[in-house]
Design a protein around this motif. Structure first.
Motif, mmCIF file in Angstrom:
data_model
loop_
_atom_site.group_PDB
_atom_site.id
_atom_site.type_symbol
_atom_site.label_atom_id
_atom_site.label_comp_id
_atom_site.label_asym_id
_atom_site.label_seq_id
_atom_site.Cartn_x
_atom_site.Cartn_y
_atom_site.Cartn_z
ATOM 1 N N ALA B 2 0.823 -1.208 0.000
ATOM 2 C CA ALA B 2 0.000 0.000 0.000
ATOM 3 C C ALA B 2 0.861 1.264 0.000
ATOM 4 C CB ALA B 2 -0.911 -0.001 1.209
ATOM 5 N N ARG B 6 -0.317 4.228 -2.442
ATOM 6 C CA ARG B 6 -1.036 5.285 -1.733
ATOM 7 C C ARG B 6 -0.665 6.667 -2.274
ATOM 8 N NH1 ARG B 6 0.281 4.887 4.227
ATOM 9 N NH2 ARG B 6 -1.100 3.105 4.182
ATOM 10 N N GLN B 35 -3.474 7.884 6.261
ATOM 11 C CA GLN B 35 -4.631 8.251 5.447
ATOM 12 C C GLN B 35 -5.929 7.905 6.168
ATOM 13 O OE1 GLN B 35 -5.002 9.810 2.115
ATOM 14 N NE2 GLN B 35 -3.123 10.605 2.994
ATOM 15 N N PRO B 47 -11.214 5.583 7.144
ATOM 16 C CA PRO B 47 -10.173 5.512 6.113
ATOM 17 C C PRO B 47 -10.418 6.499 4.969
ATOM 18 C CG PRO B 47 -11.704 3.674 5.874
ATOM 19 C CD PRO B 47 -12.125 4.431 7.108
ATOM 20 N N ARG B 49 -9.749 6.442 1.018
ATOM 21 C CA ARG B 49 -9.306 5.563 -0.072
ATOM 22 C C ARG B 49 -9.386 6.315 -1.387
ATOM 23 N NH1 ARG B 49 -13.247 1.181 2.102
ATOM 24 N NH2 ARG B 49 -12.187 0.634 4.043
ATOM 25 N N ASP B 50 -8.268 6.376 -2.087
ATOM 26 C CA ASP B 50 -8.189 7.104 -3.367
ATOM 27 C C ASP B 50 -8.729 8.525 -3.238
ATOM 28 O OD1 ASP B 50 -7.227 4.780 -4.566
ATOM 29 O OD2 ASP B 50 -9.260 4.053 -4.950
#
Lengths: 296, 66
Positions: B2, B6, B35, B47, B49-50
């Motif tokens: 990751a 990331r 993140q 979290p 994510r993207d």
């Protein structure tokens, strides 16, 4: 948090919507497109600009884009339970647990999403709190008269063939409750109105294909986990065609769209005057109005 | 794995300003390293994510420290 009985099975709803998104059947968004246009029209009648807007729960960026294109909105952020509905940016979140700071947006818009919340009054309160004073909430929801024909056909067929019936089409908002809900949630100048859109299909199977493409399959928590037996579907299609077809044999399906709008209260808004505070007599006004045609 | 995938803090600062914990409506601490958006009040880390903050309690990581 206290546990309340759940009307909707959220994981099942997420799965149905994710499947519909992945399939992206052409034309499946006809209702959403129609409702989105109407929301943009409604917004264009409001004579002010909204710098920060939030769009809740539509599966594509189309509505957010047309809001910006209409020129009344600065920035639109999108919120949806499904990250894949958001594409490159937005907030994955649930309108029943809105992750927005108090007074952080000037406009909240939602098209055909809020019928899927268990606690609509709670969601409305949270939306009102997220709005800055004099902020506007505009939404369209699927209403109670929607798919009445399908409900009748399925229930009749199922009870004929199995001796019982389980809920297959979920209960939607009654427009008569809309205004009261807005008021209870603390919105000023609440308005609820309704429009019926009739769509014609070849048969019940074509209608059900369209519903699946919209991600609108049965996600009631109390639904029967057994799929409908084929025989029941076939019988329901016969009943539908007997009772709800046009002379050319095509069947009618009604979609009721309930529109809600309300403002976050602000000192600068128009308000009803306090009773007894009038300075002119109504009787005089009526007398004058009654006289004027003859004199004028 | 990751670490490489990331993206370095692509989250929009304007978006961060708007967000609170969906359960407690309290402010969040941004942890660029992990993140995550941390709600001390709910003891949950949401979290990112993207670049999309996942503000769903069922997706959040429970945290130990108060």
């Amino acid at each position: 948090m206290t546990e309340r009985p759940r009307l909707f099975d959220k994981p099942a709803l997420d799965r149905a919507r994710a499947r519909a998104l992945a399939a992206a059947a052409p034309g499946a968004d006809f209702l959403l497109a129609r409702v989105g246009e109407d929301l943009v029209d409604r917004l264009s009648t409001v004579n002010r600009r909204f710098e920060r807007a939030l769009e809740i729960g539509s599966p594509t960026p189309a509505l957010a884009a047309s809001l910006v294109a209409a020129g009344r909105v600065g920035r639109v952020d999108r919120l949806d339970r499904l990250p894949q509905a958001l594409g490159s940016g937005g907030i994955a979140g649930d309108p029943e647990a809105l992750p927005l700071a108090e007074a952080s947006v000037d406009l909240v818009v939602s098209a055909l999403a809020l019928q899927w919340v268990d606690d609509l009054p709670g969601a409305l309160v949270q939306i009102r709190r997220a709005l800055a004073p004099d902020g506007l909430f505009l939404a369209a929801l699927i209403g109670g008269a929607t798919l009445g024909e399908l409900r009748t056909a399925l229930t009749t067929a199922e009870s004929e063939l199995t001796g019982g019936a389980s809920p297959r089409v979920f209960p939607f908002l009654d427009v008569r409750d809309g205004g009261a809900l807005l008021q209870r949630a603390g919105f000023a100048l609440p308005v609820a109105d309704t429009e019926t859109i009739t769509v014609r299909y070849a048969d019940l199977f074509a209608l059900m294909r369209d519903l699946r493409a919209m991600g609108a399959t049965n996600v009631l928590a109390a639904r029967s986990r057994r799929p409908l037996p084929r025989a029941v579907l076939v019988r329901a299609a016969e009943i539908y065609a007997e009772r709800f077809a046009d002379p050319d044999g095509r069947i009618r399906a009604r979609f009721e769209i309930v529109s809600l709008s309300g403002w976050a209260p602000s000192e600068t808004q128009q308000k009803p005057l306090r009773p007894g505070s009038a300075r002119a007599s109504l009787a005089d006004a009526v007398r004058q109005a009654g006289r004027s045609p003859q004199e004028g | 794995m990751a670490e490489i995938d990331r993206p370095a803090s692509r989250i929009d600062p304007k978006l961060l300003e708007m967000l609170v914990c969906p359960l407690t409506k309290t402010t969040l601490d941004y942890d660029p390293e992990r993140q995550e958006l941390v709600s001390r009040a709910a003891r949950l880390a949401y979290p990112i994510r993207d670049g999309i903050p996942i503000m769903l309690p069922e997706e959040a990581r429970p945290i130990e420290e108060p």
